[in-house]
Design an enzyme around this catalytic site. Sequence first.
Site, mmCIF file in Angstrom:
data_model
loop_
_atom_site.group_PDB
_atom_site.id
_atom_site.type_symbol
_atom_site.label_atom_id
_atom_site.label_comp_id
_atom_site.label_asym_id
_atom_site.label_seq_id
_atom_site.Cartn_x
_atom_site.Cartn_y
_atom_site.Cartn_z
ATOM 1 N N CYS A 280 29.259 -4.751 -24.870
ATOM 2 C CA CYS A 280 29.431 -5.356 -23.541
ATOM 3 C C CYS A 280 30.800 -6.022 -23.411
ATOM 4 O O CYS A 280 31.454 -5.892 -22.378
ATOM 5 C CB CYS A 280 28.385 -6.440 -23.290
ATOM 6 S SG CYS A 280 26.736 -6.066 -23.837
ATOM 7 N N ASP A 281 31.213 -6.758 -24.422
ATOM 8 C CA ASP A 281 32.369 -7.663 -24.273
ATOM 9 C C ASP A 281 33.579 -7.313 -25.122
ATOM 10 O O ASP A 281 34.627 -7.943 -24.985
ATOM 11 C CB ASP A 281 31.926 -9.101 -24.613
ATOM 12 C CG ASP A 281 30.819 -9.586 -23.699
ATOM 13 O OD1 ASP A 281 30.814 -9.180 -22.528
ATOM 14 O OD2 ASP A 281 29.948 -10.350 -24.164
ATOM 15 N N CYS B 46 27.256 -9.277 -28.019
ATOM 16 C CA CYS B 46 27.216 -7.846 -27.712
ATOM 17 C C CYS B 46 28.614 -7.258 -27.649
ATOM 18 O O CYS B 46 29.328 -7.446 -26.649
ATOM 19 C CB CYS B 46 26.476 -7.625 -26.392
ATOM 20 S SG CYS B 46 26.494 -5.919 -25.840
#
Length: 326
Positions: free
Chosen positions: A142-143, A139
């Site tokens: 997200c990261d 993701c």
Amino acid sequence: MSTAPGTTVRQVIIIGSGPAGLTAALYASRANLKPLLIEGIEAGGQLMLTTMVENYPGFRSGVMGPGLMAEMRAQAEHFGAEIVQGDVSSVDLSNRPFTINVDKTTYTADALIIATGASAKWLDLGVDKKLSGRGVSTCATCDGFFFKGLPVAVIGGGDTAMEEAIYLSKLATKVTVIHRRDTLRASKVMQDKAMSMPNISFIWNSEVVDIKDLDQGKVTALVLRDTKTGEKSELTVEGVFIGIGHTPNTQLFKGQLQMHDNGYLKTHDGSRTSVRGVFAAGDVQDHVYRQAVTAAGSGCMAAIDAERFLSGTLHESSHETAAAHR
Ligand code: NDP
């Protein structure tokens, strides 16, 4: 209707314990519906696989994914949601109350909320999962931030991979897309956008056969194999994003609920599925946004829809009227 011995009867059952399921449990418990939530083996959902979550509103310094899920779980329980562990083996949605079998226990529910999520596909290398959260991610939203100013790779040739690459190109120094064929599956518009970014490059006809370096506990390089020549090479990167698609966890509902061609549940008029009284929330019905906050929002919608359904105030939609007359 009489109930078979050993059957537990509930007003609302929620299957799944990611942000969608736990938010549905929170709202349903506060509506005094005494919901039962069945959490599967992958309790907590995809956020359990991430480290710091910086895009969930309300946490200016970020929050650890597993910590956020623990708080959501505790909050739902605080308001009276009952949570049981176990994997649902089968469901029968042909009659109300619906039947849900978990190991040796049978539950029935007047309303069902499905929040079983989707699972990101992994490479089957083993090492990719072991380095998850330590340089390997599924993701970018997200990261990606952790790779600011660093070289990264994205694996895959579909819209997800292009979207990840485009997102990362604004953070990373260089993004290398590795695709196993020489043509992309992604839509033309996404392809063009990715190809127009100066710091995105492509390695074609290549598959990842190893990710280094497990001993150091971080990503230092990928070992690639040319699918045409078999030749191996190494690519130095500090992060790798696997964007080869997601699988919705809808196996249990095949033949019982309408699904899109890609296996995601169809919803209409909010969270309604093709069976009245069955609602769906989160990634199991969303292959576009797939964010924790959108999943939580749709879990809230499903609980409100279920509450209105049970109190007789959820009016039949035009969609349902048409289906009833078909
Ligand atoms: P897709 O199935 O479309 O693409 C998966 C890609 O990963 C393919 O290129 C495939 O290669 C590759 N792949 C699959 N398995 C492996 C493997 N084991 N090793 C290496 N490569 C592999 O999935 P997406 O998640 O990209 O898209 C799913 C759906 O969601 C699509 O309908 C897409 O349009 C939609 N979507 C839309 C977005 C948007 O509009 N913004 C964003 C993201 C998704 P190959 O091509 O050789 O099969």
